[in-house]
Motif scaffolding. Structure first.
Motif, short mmCIF file in Angstrom:
data_model
loop_
_atom_site.label_atom_id
_atom_site.label_comp_id
_atom_site.label_asym_id
_atom_site.label_seq_id
_atom_site.Cartn_x
_atom_site.Cartn_y
_atom_site.Cartn_z
N SER A 271 -34.19 -16.54 -33.09
CA SER A 271 -35.16 -17.37 -33.40
C SER A 271 -34.97 -18.17 -34.61
O SER A 271 -35.18 -19.31 -34.89
CB SER A 271 -36.51 -16.98 -33.02
OG SER A 271 -36.63 -16.89 -31.74
N LYS A 272 -35.36 -17.18 -35.74
CA LYS A 272 -35.72 -17.67 -37.22
C LYS A 272 -34.30 -17.96 -37.95
O LYS A 272 -34.31 -19.12 -38.48
CB LYS A 272 -36.11 -16.57 -37.70
CG LYS A 272 -37.66 -15.85 -37.01
CD LYS A 272 -38.70 -17.02 -36.82
CE LYS A 272 -39.61 -16.12 -35.87
NZ LYS A 272 -40.83 -16.97 -35.69
N ASN B 204 -43.94 -11.33 -41.76
CA ASN B 204 -44.84 -12.58 -41.17
C ASN B 204 -46.18 -12.03 -41.07
O ASN B 204 -46.30 -10.92 -40.23
CB ASN B 204 -44.42 -13.03 -39.62
CG ASN B 204 -45.32 -13.90 -39.13
OD1 ASN B 204 -46.31 -14.60 -39.57
ND2 ASN B 204 -45.23 -14.34 -37.69
N ARG C 109 -35.07 -18.13 -26.44
CA ARG C 109 -35.62 -16.96 -26.00
C ARG C 109 -34.68 -15.78 -26.17
O ARG C 109 -34.26 -15.36 -25.10
CB ARG C 109 -36.21 -17.17 -24.66
CG ARG C 109 -37.43 -18.21 -24.61
CD ARG C 109 -38.31 -18.10 -25.61
NE ARG C 109 -39.24 -16.92 -26.01
CZ ARG C 109 -39.03 -16.44 -27.17
NH1 ARG C 109 -38.44 -16.68 -28.23
NH2 ARG C 109 -39.59 -15.29 -27.29
N ASP D 8 -39.01 -4.61 -36.99
CA ASP D 8 -38.95 -5.85 -36.52
C ASP D 8 -38.25 -6.59 -37.71
O ASP D 8 -38.89 -7.04 -38.75
CB ASP D 8 -40.00 -6.28 -36.02
CG ASP D 8 -39.98 -8.01 -35.60
OD1 ASP D 8 -38.75 -8.47 -35.86
OD2 ASP D 8 -41.01 -8.50 -35.28
N ALA E 23 -37.11 -11.43 -29.62
CA ALA E 23 -37.47 -10.16 -30.03
C ALA E 23 -38.80 -9.66 -29.37
O ALA E 23 -39.02 -8.21 -29.32
CB ALA E 23 -37.77 -10.39 -31.65
N SER E 24 -39.64 -10.65 -28.91
CA SER E 24 -40.68 -10.64 -28.36
C SER E 24 -40.82 -9.25 -27.32
O SER E 24 -41.50 -8.28 -26.88
CB SER E 24 -41.46 -11.50 -27.91
OG SER E 24 -41.86 -12.86 -28.67
N ILE F 9 -36.47 -9.73 -37.83
CA ILE F 9 -36.04 -10.75 -37.49
C ILE F 9 -35.81 -12.10 -38.48
O ILE F 9 -35.13 -12.78 -38.30
CB ILE F 9 -37.04 -11.45 -36.28
CG1 ILE F 9 -36.27 -12.59 -35.64
CG2 ILE F 9 -38.40 -11.77 -36.75
CD1 ILE F 9 -37.31 -12.84 -34.25
N TYR F 10 -36.67 -11.69 -39.48
CA TYR F 10 -36.33 -12.66 -40.74
C TYR F 10 -35.33 -12.07 -41.83
O TYR F 10 -35.40 -12.39 -42.72
CB TYR F 10 -37.68 -12.69 -41.56
CG TYR F 10 -38.87 -13.19 -40.79
CD1 TYR F 10 -38.83 -14.72 -40.79
CD2 TYR F 10 -39.67 -12.68 -39.77
CE1 TYR F 10 -39.72 -15.44 -39.85
CE2 TYR F 10 -40.85 -13.32 -39.23
CZ TYR F 10 -40.61 -14.71 -39.07
OH TYR F 10 -41.77 -15.44 -38.53
C1 LIG Z 1 -42.16 -10.79 -36.93
C2 LIG Z 1 -41.87 -11.66 -35.82
N1 LIG Z 1 -41.58 -10.87 -34.84
C3 LIG Z 1 -41.06 -11.72 -33.71
C4 LIG Z 1 -41.28 -12.68 -33.48
C5 LIG Z 1 -40.84 -13.54 -32.26
O1 LIG Z 1 -39.67 -13.68 -31.93
P1 LIG Z 1 -38.85 -14.16 -30.71
O2 LIG Z 1 -38.95 -15.85 -30.80
O3 LIG Z 1 -37.50 -13.61 -30.73
O4 LIG Z 1 -39.39 -13.50 -29.52
C6 LIG Z 1 -41.71 -13.58 -34.56
C7 LIG Z 1 -42.19 -14.88 -34.14
O5 LIG Z 1 -43.14 -15.67 -34.78
C8 LIG Z 1 -42.24 -13.05 -35.60
O6 LIG Z 1 -42.88 -13.77 -36.54
#
Ligand SMILES: Cc1ncc(COP(=O)(O)O)c(C=O)c1O
Lengths: 164, 393
Positions: free
Chosen positions: B239-240, B179, B248, B207, B104-105, B209-210
């Motif tokens: 990732s999560k 987060n 990655r 975002d 996601a980064s 991701i969670y």
């Molecule tokens: C809110 C949030 N977005 C993105 C990421 C990064 O995710 P990725 O591992 O997919 O790059 C994190 C990782 O801690 C996160 O907490």
């Protein structure tokens, strides 16, 4: 059965030693409610016993010997396999008995101190039962995983200590 | 004697100005100590489900070791589209509305580079993931903090948002479940935010991701509301939810025009996400939901345990609806969040992350991750209890 009770059973099945207070927090219930649930589950024979999964190979020099015996039997009219299964599972060295589909009928798991002891059990106790037609004995050489527990887990946490 | 012939610093102004992450600093501190129980980790304590690893190994054995198409395997994009439709009721076209990224980064990075001109303002709802503000700056934009507060459980209130909007505001970055706070937003609360976004003609980077780690209600995406799809870049990753941080792999979905612009940047800078990871991700989406559900169940139990334990030792802690963090207030100790975290580490060997590293509004709180085994959590709470008693809580 309600969801929380099922969840409680799932947790206890994995780890029977979690304190009641912790269980109460995890499941968002009162301590007394957890106590009551556990008591009921025990009374209804849903929770049958609590035990530890032990890696005996680490605990004592001469480890126990475990064997799995495939047993073919002639089922008896009226009682099928149950009667012979019962005769077998009453022996204290027998740890488990399962009725199987396939080329044999009963799977009998036994534990002994020595191979000779197991051999004697098979020759003198098991094969002499009337309805037993044949037995095939397999000795277990090593336990990798038992009851869902991996015996030599790589427990090391490979994660870095603080991360985003 | 060596004499340097360097007369100038070669670093760019951008690199020089970039603040080091507060998390990094804390990592350096904690990693030098032995026997630390860490509640500082922002990643699952589960390992990637074995069948996912297996699928990746299998892809190597079958010789899929070259590049994939720039946007990622079409098969994977198709599966992502199916997943987003089935789970969150979002409709995208796998051909031109989705790209697979390096976490996601990277999706956040390319998205910002695709939309920002120098000086454009981006609203960042704080406390938040440490990369947002830096990524905005790196893309030439100006991050503007929108602080949320403990009183509203760190939810984003429309008034707070509207106050910070100026002529130059182009976009807003949202992250729910959040987060570090674990905060989630209900359908109604998000709809109110969406109204402001539309009124001011902004773009949204969401975002999510969670999203899978939602404990109370079904997760709702802001992309779902009327008129929002065309102004939302949806970002997520593996990732999560699937415990795949090291793989990655992430993705972005959105209107074709923006996604295609992102694709140009992605293609010049990265080419494509790692191929073996894409095959693993494909397997995760196809058959990994049972694994996710198991992990979620365990996270929920630990969240309950941790929140109740904090309340028991007398620290205020709201019950977060998602992610794997709790964000208790440590104000009663009279310490700053940084003091609290440092002393706790030295005196009791428990690592937590001070809330101030996540931006405005994070001060006075600590982030504790419950992506750690229950027995470690129990021990950590014993130690934290002992610690706070010293500070008369
Ligand atoms: C809110 C949030 N977005 C993105 C990421 C990064 O995710 P990725 O591992 O997919 O790059 C994190 C990782 O801690 C996160 O907490």
């Amino acid at each position: 059965m309600d969801n929380k009770t099922v969840e409680l059973l799932e947790i206890l099945e994995k780890n029977g030693r979690i304190p009641i207070e912790t269980l109460a927090k995890m499941l968002d219930l009162k301590v007394e409610e957890i106590e009551r649930k556990i008591k009921t589950l025990e009374e209804k024979n849903i929770i049958l016993s609590y035990s530890a999964v032990v890696d005996w190979s680490k605990a004592i020099e001469d480890e126990k010997v475990t064997a799995v015996i495939d047993v073919k039997v002639t089922p008896k009219r009226g009682v099928g396999f149950n009667e012979v299964a019962e005769r077998i599972y009453r022996f204290p060295e027998v740890k488990a008995v399962y009725l199987m589909s396939g080329t044999y009928d009963l799977s009998v798991h036994i534990e002994g101190k020595t191979m000779a002891q197991i051999a004697r059990f098979v020759a003198e106790k098991l094969s002499t039962i009337d309805s037993v037609i044949s037995t095939t004995t397999h000795f277990m050489l090593k336990k990798y995983k038992h009851d869902g527990v991996i015996f030599e887990p790589k427990k090391e946490d490979k994660r870095i200590v603080v991360s985003p | 004697m060596k004499t340097s012939t360097m007369k100038r610093s070669y670093l760019s102004e951008t690199a020089k100005k970039l603040k080091p992450s507060g998390i990094r600093k804390f990592f350096d501190l904690a990693s030098q100590m032995e026997g630390v129980i860490s509640l500082g980790v922002g990643e699952p304590d589960f390992v990637t489900p074995w069948h996912v690893c297996e699928a990746s190994l299998d892809s190597l054995e079958r010789g899929y070791t070259g590049y994939t198409s720039n946007a990622g395997l079409l098969e994977l994009r198709t599966e992502i589209v199916k997943y987003l439709q089935g789970k969150f009721n979002l409709t995208y076209d796998a051909e031109d509305e989705v790209i697979v990224t390096v976490g996601a980064s990277q999706a956040i990075d390319v998205a910002l580079r695709a939309i920002l001109d120098s000086g454009d303002e981006v609203l960042v709802v704080e406390p938040c993931f440490v990369a947002y503000s830096a990524s905005v700056s790196l893309a030439g934009g100006v991050p503007v903090a929108v602080p949320t507060s403990a009183e509203s459980e760190f939810k984003l209130l429309p008034e707070q948002l509207e106050q910070k909007i100026t002529e130059k505001t182009k976009a807003i970055i949202l992250c729910f479940p959040n987060n570090p706070t674990g905060t989630t937003m209900s359908e109604q609360e998000l709809d109110n935010v969406a109204d402001i976004v539309k009124k001011h003609d902004l773009l949204v980077l969401t975002d999510e991701i969670y999203a899978e780690l939602s404990y109370n209600e079904e997760h709702v995406s802001i992309a779902r509301f009327n008129g929002m799809k065309e102004r939302t870049i949806y970002i997520s990753g593996f990732s999560k939810a699937f415990a795949m941080t090291g793989w990655r792999l992430g993705y972005a979905a959105g209107p074709a025009e923006i996604i295609q612009a992102m694709l140009k940047i992605h293609q010049y800078t990265i080419m494509c996400a790692p191929t073996m990871a894409q095959y693993g991700a494909l397997e995760a989406l196809k058959t990994g939901m049972d694994d996710v559900n198991e992990m979620v169940k365990s996270y929920r139990q630990r969240r309950n345990f941790l929140v109740k334990s904090f309340q028991e030792i007398g620290l205020d802690c709201h019950l977060p609806g998602g992610a794997f963090y709790v964000f208790p207030s440590i104000k009663k100790t009279g310490l700053t969040s940084e003091q609290f975290a440092e002393r706790l580490l030295h005196e009791e060997k428990v690592a937590v992350v001070p809330g101030n590293v996540f931006g405005e509004g994070g001060e006075g709180h600590i982030r504790c991750s419950y992506a750690t085994s229950l027995s470690e959590l129990q021990e950590a709470m014993n130690r934290i209890g002992r610690f706070t008693r010293k500070y008369a809580v």
